[in-house]
Design an enzyme around this catalytic site. Structure first.
Site, PDB file in Angstrom:
ATOM      1  N   GLY A   1       2.142   5.046  -0.744  1.00 45.82           N
ATOM      2  CA  GLY A   1       1.694   6.170  -1.126  1.00 45.82           C
ATOM      3  C   GLY A   1       2.887   7.217  -1.588  1.00 45.82           C
ATOM      4  N   ARG A   2       3.739   7.616  -0.277  1.00 43.69           N
ATOM      5  CA  ARG A   2       4.721   8.433  -0.476  1.00 43.69           C
ATOM      6  C   ARG A   2       5.723   8.217  -1.831  1.00 43.69           C
ATOM      7  NH1 ARG A   2       6.031  11.927   3.937  1.00 43.69           N
ATOM      8  NH2 ARG A   2       4.898  10.188   5.221  1.00 43.69           N
TER       9      ARG A   2
ATOM     10  N   TYR B   1       0.854  13.749   0.760  1.00 45.32           N
ATOM     11  CA  TYR B   1       0.332  14.558   2.086  1.00 45.32           C
ATOM     12  C   TYR B   1       0.781  16.095   2.012  1.00 45.32           C
ATOM     13  CZ  TYR B   1       0.743   9.657   3.333  1.00 45.32           C
ATOM     14  OH  TYR B   1       0.427   8.181   3.281  1.00 45.32           O
TER      15      TYR B   1
ATOM     16  N   CYS C   1      -2.085  32.919  10.596  1.00 48.11           N
ATOM     17  CA  CYS C   1      -1.999  33.320  12.137  1.00 48.11           C
ATOM     18  C   CYS C   1      -1.557  32.322  13.041  1.00 48.11           C
ATOM     19  CB  CYS C   1      -3.046  34.231  12.641  1.00 48.11           C
ATOM     20  SG  CYS C   1      -4.017  35.234  11.243  1.00 48.11           S
ATOM     21  N   GLU C   2      -0.494  31.780  12.754  1.00 53.67           N
ATOM     22  CA  GLU C   2      -0.042  30.576  13.460  1.00 53.67           C
ATOM     23  C   GLU C   2       1.382  30.726  13.663  1.00 53.67           C
ATOM     24  OE1 GLU C   2      -1.698  28.316  15.343  1.00 53.67           O
ATOM     25  OE2 GLU C   2      -3.695  28.591  14.284  1.00 53.67           O
TER      26      GLU C   2
ATOM     27  N   GLU D   1       1.106  -1.328  -0.103  1.00 52.61           N
ATOM     28  CA  GLU D   1       0.125   0.023   0.080  1.00 52.61           C
ATOM     29  C   GLU D   1       0.933   1.333   0.021  1.00 52.61           C
ATOM     30  OE1 GLU D   1      -2.021  -0.591   3.767  1.00 52.61           O
ATOM     31  OE2 GLU D   1      -3.258  -2.022   2.931  1.00 52.61           O
TER      32      GLU D   1
HETATM   33  C1  LIG Z   1      -0.974   5.851   5.231  1.00 49.60           C
HETATM   34  C2  LIG Z   1      -0.855   4.526   5.020  1.00 49.60           C
HETATM   35  C3  LIG Z   1      -0.348   3.719   3.975  1.00 49.60           C
HETATM   36  C4  LIG Z   1       0.660   4.682   3.213  1.00 49.60           C
HETATM   37  O1  LIG Z   1       1.693   4.986   3.857  1.00 49.60           O
HETATM   38  P1  LIG Z   1       3.020   5.693   2.824  1.00 49.60           P
HETATM   39  O2  LIG Z   1       4.103   6.062   3.969  1.00 49.60           O
HETATM   40  O3  LIG Z   1       2.583   7.042   2.164  1.00 49.60           O
HETATM   41  O4  LIG Z   1       3.424   4.762   1.937  1.00 49.60           O
HETATM   42  C5  LIG Z   1      -0.566   2.403   3.688  1.00 49.60           C
HETATM   43  N1  LIG Z   1      -1.213   1.825   4.384  1.00 49.60           N
HETATM   44  C6  LIG Z   1      -1.970   2.168   5.527  1.00 49.60           C
HETATM   45  C7  LIG Z   1      -2.801   1.471   6.339  1.00 49.60           C
HETATM   46  C8  LIG Z   1      -1.663   3.708   5.624  1.00 49.60           C
HETATM   47  O5  LIG Z   1      -2.491   4.013   6.638  1.00 49.60           O
END
Ligand SMILES: *Cc1c(COP(=O)(O)O)cnc(C)c1O
Length: 404
Positions: free
Chosen positions: A270-271, A367, A338-339, A268
């Protein structure tokens, strides 16, 4: 991205021209980098051809999801909104997994209706709720359980998720209990064991430890899981000095694991897929001089890019036009909000900037926009996809009137 005659280009487009045509602040994504990341990720693990479910929470832009889908990716979603946008992007429900500690009955119903691959549950209560709903609609539902392997991912505390005091996943005892519960249920099929120990992980050792924990638990539990979902978390280099995750070692550890446990691996990420493809173009509104440092006040802020304020994350900041004149004063790059945490970076010996100059904040594809908000009632930036010499608007800039 490179400087040509001291001017910064993203693929074949000068940043200057992007700002002229679309104004600022503007999120830009490079298609070329996206493609490279995807192909590299696949190559790294090709010997066991995993199912790769892109983590939609890292970037939920519909056009980007459509591009990612074309490479055969599925999706990892954490809300009904993300599930719906993944389906809208054309991602096959049989490649969608639903994670998260607090799925509501409404979300569970929707996921069951759409016949997604797996609902990855994170507590006994959630399992019971899924069972109840599945029974009420008379369906057999494929689920996974997220294990908390009690593994320190050695990343920022705020993005660690696999230690025993983190809210995520269940411990071994609960897992065994859940396996028994599922064996006695007519509506649940326990297909997957999942883990996700954190984000921005650059050391392969926590992954190795996680696999060792999985191995031990699988031997003890004696349940056959068709899928082992290893989550995401692979880190990227936000600065040149940072180390790089050793994919080879991670891959070898998985191959070893698979010799004992024949399951389909799910990732899974993302980054690691979208992090470095994003650039936030911003303009210097004012330069405010103070005794010790100069404040570079930008037209972008923590509402557009939350990571520095939220985790103290550091992003490279590049000038759109390079010069050799260095500032003797320290520069503090801040937004107008304003932070006091609305601050991107404090940099020594930066090149001298003037008001109206453009700067680019790097590695904001993950993100970035997905964590943005309308705080201070600021409209969200436009998003552009850059492909060679072409620019496609993939999300319009919000207008103030949209917010009223
Ligand atoms: C956020 C998340 C990801 C993705 O994480 P990355 O660091 O962006 O690869 C995968 N699985 C779950 C369950 C997450 O919460």
């Amino acid at each position: 991205m490179q400087y040509i005659k001291k001017k910064l280009k993203i693929e074949n487009i000068y940043v200057e021209n992007i700002a002229k045509k679309y104004s600022t602040p503007t999120y830009c994504y490079s298609y070329k980098l996206l493609k490279e990341n995807i192909n590299r990720f696949k190559r790294n693990f090709k010997s066991f051809s995993p199912l790769i479910c892109f983590s939609v929470k890292s970037n939920n832009n519909l056009s980007l999801l459509r591009e990612i889908k074309k490479f055969g990716f599925g999706a990892d979603v954490v809300s009904i909104g993300e599930l719906m946008i993944a389906l809208k992007a054309g991602i096959n429900p049989k490649k969608i997994v639903f994670s998260g500690v607090g799925k509501t009955p409404e979300e569970i119903k929707h996921a069951i209706n759409k016949k997604i691959l797996l609902i990855n549950a994170e507590s006994k209560s959630e399992i019971k709720e899924i069972d109840k709903i599945a029974k009420s609609v008379n369906k057999k539902v494929q689920i996974g359980v997220r294990l908390n392997p009690d593994t320190n991912a050695k990343t920022l505390n705020q993005i660690s998720t696999g230690k025993k005091d983190d809210k995520f996943g269940v411990n071994k005892k609960t897992l065994i209990d859940i396996i028994n519960f599922c064996n006695n249920s007519e509506n649940l099929k326990l297909k997957c064991l999942s883990v996700h120990i954190g984000s921005q992980i650059l050391d392969y050792k926590p992954y190795e430890k996680m696999l060792a924990v999985l191995n031990k638990i699988l031997n003890e539990s004696k349940h056959k899981f068709d899928f082992i979902d290893l989550g995401g978390g692979m880190g990227i280099s936000y600065d040149k000095k940072s180390k790089k995750l050793d994919y080879k070692k991670y891959n070898n550890a998985i191959k070893k694991f698979l010799k004992k446990h024949k399951s389909k691996i799910i990732f899974e990420p993302g980054r690691s897929i979208v992090g470095n493809i994003g650039f936030l173009v911003s303009k210097v509104i004012y330069i405010k001089k103070s005794e010790k440092k100069d404040f570079i006040i930008l037209d972008t802020a923590m509402n557009d890019l939350m990571r520095p304020a939220l985790y103290g994350a550091e992003h490279k900041i590049l000038p759109s036009i390079k010069s050799n004149q260095k500032s003797v004063k320290i520069y503090e790059f801040v937004g107008p909000i304003c932070e006091s945490t609305d601050k991107f970076s404090v940099i020594k010996n930066y090149q001298i900037l003037k008001e109206k100059d453009l700067i680019i904040i790097c590695d904001v594809g993950a993100y970035g926009m997905s964590l943005s908000s309308n705080y201070n009632l600021r409209p969200k930036p436009i998003e552009l996809l850059i492909k060679g010499s072409k620019i496609k608007v993939i999300k319009k800039r919000q207008k103030v009137k949209d917010l009223l």
